[in-house]
Design an enzyme around this catalytic site. Structure first.
Site, PDB file in Angstrom:
ATOM      1  N   GLU A  32      30.301  36.968  34.322  1.00  0.00           N
ATOM      2  CA  GLU A  32      29.546  36.580  33.114  1.00  0.00           C
ATOM      3  C   GLU A  32      28.118  36.134  33.439  1.00  0.00           C
ATOM      4  O   GLU A  32      27.689  35.054  33.013  1.00  0.00           O
ATOM      5  CB  GLU A  32      30.302  35.481  32.351  1.00  0.00           C
ATOM      6  CG  GLU A  32      31.622  35.961  31.788  1.00  0.00           C
ATOM      7  CD  GLU A  32      32.308  34.990  30.826  1.00  0.00           C
ATOM      8  OE1 GLU A  32      31.894  33.820  30.732  1.00  0.00           O
ATOM      9  OE2 GLU A  32      33.275  35.428  30.162  1.00  0.00           O
ATOM     10  N   GLU A  49      38.775  39.984  31.144  1.00  0.00           N
ATOM     11  CA  GLU A  49      39.220  38.724  30.512  1.00  0.00           C
ATOM     12  C   GLU A  49      39.477  39.020  29.040  1.00  0.00           C
ATOM     13  O   GLU A  49      38.557  39.422  28.319  1.00  0.00           O
ATOM     14  CB  GLU A  49      38.167  37.612  30.629  1.00  0.00           C
ATOM     15  CG  GLU A  49      38.044  37.041  32.014  1.00  0.00           C
ATOM     16  CD  GLU A  49      37.106  35.839  32.099  1.00  0.00           C
ATOM     17  OE1 GLU A  49      37.034  35.048  31.130  1.00  0.00           O
ATOM     18  OE2 GLU A  49      36.431  35.703  33.131  1.00  0.00           O
TER      19      GLU A  49
HETATM   20  O1  AHR Z   1      38.987  32.252  31.407  1.00  0.00           O
HETATM   21  C1  AHR Z   1      38.260  31.067  31.184  1.00  0.00           C
HETATM   22  C2  AHR Z   1      36.764  31.270  31.307  1.00  0.00           C
HETATM   23  O2  AHR Z   1      36.316  32.095  30.257  1.00  0.00           O
HETATM   24  C3  AHR Z   1      36.275  31.976  32.553  1.00  0.00           C
HETATM   25  O3  AHR Z   1      36.055  31.105  33.595  1.00  0.00           O
HETATM   26  C4  AHR Z   1      34.967  32.564  32.106  1.00  0.00           C
HETATM   27  O4  AHR Z   1      34.643  33.742  32.806  1.00  0.00           O
HETATM   28  C5  AHR Z   1      35.124  32.786  30.621  1.00  0.00           C
HETATM   29  O5  AHR Z   1      34.066  32.299  29.910  1.00  0.00           O
END
Ligand code: AHR
Length: 504
Positions: free
Chosen positions: A173, A292
């Site tokens: 990110e 994610e």
């Molecule tokens: O999964 C939790 C968090 O969400 C991770 O650390 C991050 O990459 C995202 O914002």
């Protein structure tokens, strides 16, 4: 009763399913590692301190790949802190979640855990506070056999065989202002390109994932992907996507329609990758790593760790409608199996996890565990190009939402229909499988509940469980089923004895 139809032809497919589409994610965050997968002294702990009860649940899902060690954590992580004699490892301030990282678990321990779980590791490198050098050294430490400083260091740490990690994430990110070492797209694209060159120089067989936008609504979405790929198109194989859905308004119809946005996000990123490739006149296609995705809103995401080790943060307790949303997200990913090759349910244990534990206590399956397990177990092989028609509804944020969300997979002649009824009424599903001859229903698994907010807890771990009570059956080349209101359905169809369709 509402109606919906699916038609499949055995010769038409969307694509082969890469097993990594059922990946998950473990970050050094909260109790994911300490008190989650690792707890020496726990009554089920093995000789390495890993909880056997948790490992059993991970194996029950059949998790093929796990992204590690972050997430936001990785952007200020020194991998060197987590290798070598455990007693000499530093306790560090962990900046992303304001916790203390004891470094008892690091690269080699996690690789050992993943081996026991039967999962490959998707390793992320720190491109926030660090860069090319730390990244290429970690590849050398993990993947080079011997005869160099870092490979021999690994051997001196008792790990003779290289880990041979195939897939590597170039940071996490990096578009997000919350990220340690946040960068502009041009800065990140250049760094990703150079890190990729150095990492591949160490091991030419690795695959690389560049950071795409951290969500679909961030202002830089789109321009970020184009600028990053302008710099590193030739060096990377995948671009990442992330998304988390909420239902604070308790509006089920709207919540379950959110995958229309996920579908759009995937199509948008495919378009961006292909546009970047067209500009370069490239024959290469960049695939997608949706590394994610989940529902995330029950816990207070602003709550940080208060400089404790393994603080209980981001511990969402999931309910039935969350499981339905997760099922719909899996269906959406599968419908794009031609381009989405990696996807990671974020996360696996305790932190917005499919599995929950009590430190010193039991481990249990959250509601979202079930659709994830069903897809991972029964959704292998290929995705058929199913034609789906359904009655539709409108809700707060979306119009023309099909009541039926579905996908059909096929492996070794066995068909699996994953189907979500988004509606509050029964839905009559007809699935035309004429091309499959004398097929019949092996089982029709369902997940639903009269209380859509019911969840599993330590005290009541089996409050919400799947049932085998669906009525799907094949008649005259069509599979018929009545899908219960707000239900997740897995209909497994194969050559075999014919079961008669009974409406009730
Ligand atoms: O999964 C939790 C968090 O969400 C991770 O650390 C991050 O990459 C995202 O914002």
């Amino acid at each position: 009763m509402k109606t919906a139809k699916i038609k499949v032809e055995r010769n038409f497919q969307i694509g082969r399913i890469d097993r990594r589409i059922y990946g998950s994610f473990i970050e050094h965050l909260g109790r994911a590692v300490y008190g989650g997968i690792y707890e020496p002294g726990h009554e089920t702990a093995d000789e390495d301190g890993f909880r056997r009860d948790v490992l059993e649940l991970v194996k029950e899902i059949g998790v093929p790949a796990v992204r590690y060690p972050g997430g936001n954590f990785v952007s200020a992580y020194n991998w060197e802190d987590g290798v070598g004699p455990a007693a000499e490892r530093p306790r560090r301030l962990e900046l992303a979640w304001q916790s203390v990282e004891p470094n008892e678990v690091g690269t080699n321990e996690f690789m050992k855990w993943a081996g026991k779980a039967g999962a490959e590791v998707i390793m992320a490198v720190n491109l926030g506070t660090r860069g090319v050098d730390a990244a290429r050294n970690l590849v050398e430490y993990c993947n080079h056999d011997s005869g160099s400083y870092y490979s021999d260091l690994r051997r001196s740490h008792g790990v003779k065989e290289p880990h041979r990690i195939r897939t590597w994430c170039l940071g996490n990110e990096m578009d997000g202002p919350w990220q340690m070492g946040h960068k502009t797209a041009e800065e990140y694209g250049r760094l990703a390109c150079e890190a990729a060159n150095a990492m591949r120089a160490v091991d030419p067989d690795i695959e690389l994932v560049a950071c795409g936008s951290s969500n679909h609504v961030i202002k830089t979405f789109g321009s970020w992907e184009l600028a990053v790929l302008e710099e590193c198109y030739d060096q990377v194989d995948y671009i990442s996507l992330h998304t988390y859905y909420k239902n604070r308004a308790k509006d089920t119809a709207n919540f379950l329609a959110k995958t229309l946005d996920m579908d759009r996000q995937i199509s948008d990123v495919i378009a961006l990758c292909d546009a970047a490739g067209a500009v370069k006149r490239s024959k290469k296609k960049i695939n997608l790593s949706f590394d994610e995705w989940n529902v995330w809103y029950h816990s207070d995401s602003r709550k940080k760790g208060n400089w404790q080790a393994a603080p209980p943060i981001l511990e969402d307790i999931y309910n039935v409608e969350d499981a339905l949303a997760v099922g719909s997200m899996l269906i959406t990913l599968l419908r794009h199996a031609d381009r989405v090759k990696i996807a990671c349910l974020a996360q696996l244990v305790n932190v917005i996890g499919a599995i929950m534990t009590e430190t010193g206590g039991s481990a249990w399956r959250q509601t979202i565990f079930y659709p994830y397990m069903h897809a991972s177990r029964y959704g292998r092989g290929r995705v058929l190009d199913a034609k789906i028609t359904s009655e539709k509804y409108d809700c707060r944020e979306y119009t023309d939402v099909p009541y039926l969300d579905a996908v059909v997979t096929e492996q070794e002649g066995e068909l699996t229909v994953f189907a979500l009824n988004r509606g509050e009424e029964e839905l009559h599903l007809t699935c035309d499988i004429q091309g499959y001859g004398t097929y019949s229903v092996k089982e029709h698994i369902t997940l639903y509940d009269t209380d859509r907010y019911a969840s599993n807890t330590a005290a009541c771990p089996n409050r919400v469980v799947p049932r085998r009570d669906g009525n799907a059956a094949v008649e005259d080349g069509c599979c018929h089923a009545v899908l219960k209101p707000l239900s997740w359905n897995v209909i497994r169809i194969s050559a075999g004895t014919v079961k008669k369709y009974e409406t009730r």
